[in-house]
Design a protein around this motif. Structure first.
Motif: not given
Ligand code: CMP
Length: 139
Positions: A70-75, A49-52, A126-129, A117-118
């Motif tokens: 834990p984290v909470v991932v969201q759209v 995820f953080y490869a950049v 990309e991040e959502i996918a 956040g994106s």
């Protein structure tokens, strides 16, 4: 235009039970949570995820921190969601974040800064996918 952006509520925030307070910031500023899950990222996921940032001096610490809880991932969806979310979050470094922003109110440090956040349309997609299948997003 209506946009979607990707958000992470980070380990420092889930640890302090701030999930609801952070989601309230999104909702009361016009963003809608259209997908959400609480996960514990694997090391491989965090690295990818953080490869950049992999050449940056903080990369190793960042990966360890992101898998420390834990984290909470969201759209998040809404008018101009990408820029709006960046406004709601505030500057990466909480010392520079404006009054009323999530990072000003809740972040502990430039690393433990409570949310991700994106930063643009391509990264949002990309991040959502990376974390969600289409059928997990309900607008
Ligand atoms: P985020 O928006 O998720 O993107 C990269 C993350 O690296 C950032 O938030 C911080 O959590 C972390 N980080 C740690 N040190 C730095 C730094 N010096 N500059 C930018 N980001 C940093």
């Amino acid at each position: 235009a209506t946009q979607r952006t990707f958000s992470i509520i980070k380990p420092d925030a889930t640890k302090r039970n701030l999930t609801g307070k952070i989601i309230d910031k999104f909702e009361s500023n016009g963003l809608r949570v259209v997908a959400s899950k609480r996960i514990h990222m694997t090391e491989d996921q965090a690295k990818q995820f953080y490869a950049v940032h992999k050449e940056r001096p903080f990369y190793g610490d960042l990966v360890s921190y992101m898998i420390s809880g834990p984290v909470v991932v969201q759209v998040l969806e809404g008018e101009n969601a990408i820029a709006k979310n960046r406004e709601i979050m505030g500057a990466t470094n909480p010392a520079d974040a404006a009054e009323g922003t999530i990072r000003k109110e809740f972040a502990e440090s430039i690393e433990a800064n409570s949310v991700h956040g994106s930063d643009g349309e391509d990264t949002a997609k990309e991040e959502i996918a990376f974390f969600f299948d289409d059928n997990e997003i309900v607008g």
